[in-house]
Design a protein around this motif. Structure first.
Motif, mmCIF file in Angstrom:
data_model
loop_
_atom_site.group_PDB
_atom_site.id
_atom_site.type_symbol
_atom_site.label_atom_id
_atom_site.label_comp_id
_atom_site.label_asym_id
_atom_site.label_seq_id
_atom_site.Cartn_x
_atom_site.Cartn_y
_atom_site.Cartn_z
ATOM 1 N N PRO A 6 0.832 -1.213 0.000
ATOM 2 C CA PRO A 6 0.000 0.000 0.000
ATOM 3 C C PRO A 6 0.860 1.254 0.000
ATOM 4 C CG PRO A 6 0.103 -0.912 2.205
ATOM 5 C CD PRO A 6 0.849 -1.872 1.326
ATOM 6 N N VAL A 7 0.253 2.350 -0.396
ATOM 7 C CA VAL A 7 0.928 3.648 -0.359
ATOM 8 C C VAL A 7 0.007 4.640 0.338
ATOM 9 C CG1 VAL A 7 2.238 3.188 -2.466
ATOM 10 C CG2 VAL A 7 0.009 4.323 -2.609
ATOM 11 N N SER A 8 0.549 5.804 0.669
ATOM 12 C CA SER A 8 -0.260 6.870 1.261
ATOM 13 C C SER A 8 -0.565 7.911 0.193
ATOM 14 C CB SER A 8 0.483 7.517 2.422
ATOM 15 O OG SER A 8 1.579 8.281 1.942
ATOM 16 N N ALA A 9 -1.453 8.812 0.507
ATOM 17 C CA ALA A 9 -1.830 9.848 -0.462
ATOM 18 C C ALA A 9 -0.641 10.720 -0.846
ATOM 19 C CB ALA A 9 -2.950 10.708 0.114
ATOM 20 N N ALA A 10 0.338 10.854 0.065
ATOM 21 C CA ALA A 10 1.490 11.722 -0.198
ATOM 22 C C ALA A 10 2.638 11.015 -0.913
ATOM 23 C CB ALA A 10 2.003 12.309 1.122
ATOM 24 N N THR A 11 2.518 9.714 -1.165
ATOM 25 C CA THR A 11 3.599 8.976 -1.831
ATOM 26 C C THR A 11 3.854 9.544 -3.225
ATOM 27 O OG1 THR A 11 2.995 6.969 -0.627
ATOM 28 C CG2 THR A 11 4.375 6.692 -2.570
ATOM 29 N N SER A 12 5.114 9.723 -3.562
ATOM 30 C CA SER A 12 5.465 10.328 -4.855
ATOM 31 C C SER A 12 5.217 9.367 -6.008
ATOM 32 C CB SER A 12 6.936 10.738 -4.865
ATOM 33 O OG SER A 12 7.771 9.581 -4.888
ATOM 34 N N VAL B 28 -4.376 2.869 -1.800
ATOM 35 C CA VAL B 28 -3.942 4.097 -1.127
ATOM 36 C C VAL B 28 -4.681 4.154 0.211
ATOM 37 C CG1 VAL B 28 -3.710 6.595 -1.287
ATOM 38 C CG2 VAL B 28 -3.699 5.208 -3.374
ATOM 39 N N LEU B 29 -3.909 4.251 1.299
ATOM 40 C CA LEU B 29 -4.483 4.189 2.644
ATOM 41 C C LEU B 29 -4.350 5.522 3.372
ATOM 42 C CD1 LEU B 29 -3.013 0.768 3.886
ATOM 43 C CD2 LEU B 29 -5.024 1.185 2.433
ATOM 44 N N ASP B 30 -5.312 5.745 4.282
ATOM 45 C CA ASP B 30 -5.154 6.878 5.193
ATOM 46 C C ASP B 30 -4.417 6.397 6.442
ATOM 47 O OD1 ASP B 30 -6.972 5.517 6.811
ATOM 48 O OD2 ASP B 30 -8.632 6.904 6.442
ATOM 49 N N GLY B 31 -4.328 7.225 7.449
ATOM 50 C CA GLY B 31 -3.561 6.871 8.637
ATOM 51 C C GLY B 31 -4.116 5.724 9.447
ATOM 52 N N TYR C 273 -14.848 -5.196 7.716
ATOM 53 C CA TYR C 273 -16.125 -4.494 7.801
ATOM 54 C C TYR C 273 -15.986 -3.058 8.287
ATOM 55 C CZ TYR C 273 -18.350 -8.880 6.677
ATOM 56 O OH TYR C 273 -18.737 -10.035 6.031
ATOM 57 N N ASN C 274 -14.787 -2.663 8.634
ATOM 58 C CA ASN C 274 -14.522 -1.268 8.990
ATOM 59 C C ASN C 274 -13.832 -0.516 7.854
ATOM 60 O OD1 ASN C 274 -15.530 -1.338 11.715
ATOM 61 N ND2 ASN C 274 -13.732 -2.562 12.259
ATOM 62 N N GLY C 275 -13.698 -1.188 6.701
ATOM 63 C CA GLY C 275 -13.088 -0.544 5.545
ATOM 64 C C GLY C 275 -11.577 -0.536 5.558
ATOM 65 N N ARG C 276 -10.968 -1.327 6.456
ATOM 66 C CA ARG C 276 -9.500 -1.382 6.526
ATOM 67 C C ARG C 276 -8.963 -2.488 5.629
ATOM 68 N NH1 ARG C 276 -10.886 0.004 11.927
ATOM 69 N NH2 ARG C 276 -9.885 1.975 12.581
#
Length: 232
Positions: A15-21, A39-42, A129-132
């Protein structure tokens, strides 16, 4: 009998984060040997998906649509705008498709295939079921279901379908499998039961087709008047 997404998905995901280049996203895809990255949030919630195609928009746009004189057809205007946005993207947030198409691990492999087809995507993020994020499933994972051996398929048909799933006497039914094609032959009590057995067998993972060579003791499908007319 019917495999779930949990049985076929890949758990080792990059996975990557929204800020990944842009370049780090490309590295994650190549080094991970995957076609898409969630793409994952925190909190590990999936907020988008980036595929190889999303990265290639940059090169495709440069080659095909660089000139100011280029005018996309009206029907493809929205797609063109999305391509142009991704072509200029520098981070995962710019490149990702959002909201993502996701599925839970307990859904069937067939559900995953239908969802991919409906949304024209090659991968789905698998979430709890929590979207993770818990994994990713691709078309390639689903195609592997058809690589199951004939003996394994035959065992599943005998054990899961004939002995467990069907609440009827199947002792007179035999199973033969060749190249994923299942042949059911023998005799059952009712004609309607033979149809149920054939349909249920077709849902076994790895089955390419079903040939029904079953006979029956009683025809409970054809109306009595039609059977009398056939005999006269």
């Amino acid at each position: 009998m019917s495999m779930t997404v949990d049985n076929v998905m890949t758990r080792e995901v990059a996975p990557v984060s929204a800020a990944t280049s842009f370049k780090d996203v490309a590295t994650a895809l190549v080094s991970g040997g995957v076609g898409a990255a969630p793409v994952l949030d925190g909190d590990r919630h999936v907020i988008g998906m980036i595929s190889e195609a999303d990265l290639l928009h940059k090169e495709q746009f440069r080659e095909q649509h660089f000139g100011e004189s280029y005018r996309p057809p009206p029907r493809s205007l929205l797609r063109h705008r999305a391509s142009r946005r991704k072509a200029s993207g520098e981070t995962a947030a710019d490149l990702m498709t959002s909201p993502p198409i996701t599925i839970t691990a307990g859904k069937s492999a067939v559900d995953a295939a239908r969802l991919m087809d409906a949304h024209d995507v090659n991968q789905l993020a698998v979430v709890d079921y929590n979207g993770r994020l818990v994994g990713i499933v691709s078309r390639r994972d689903l195609v592997r279901l058809f690589l199951r051996g004939d003996e394994q398929i035959a065992a599943d048909v005998r054990d899961d379908i004939l002995r467990r799933a069907l609440w009827m006497d199947t002792s007179g039914v035999q199973v033969k499998v060749s190249e994923g094609i299942v042949t059911l032959y023998g005799r059952m009590d009712r004609r309607s039961e033979t149809a149920l057995a054939i349909r249920a067998t077709g849902r076994v993972n790895g089955v390419v087709g079903v040939v029904g060579e079953l006979s029956w003791e009683r025809d409970d499908v054809t109306p009595a008047s039609a059977r009398r007319g056939a005999r006269s």
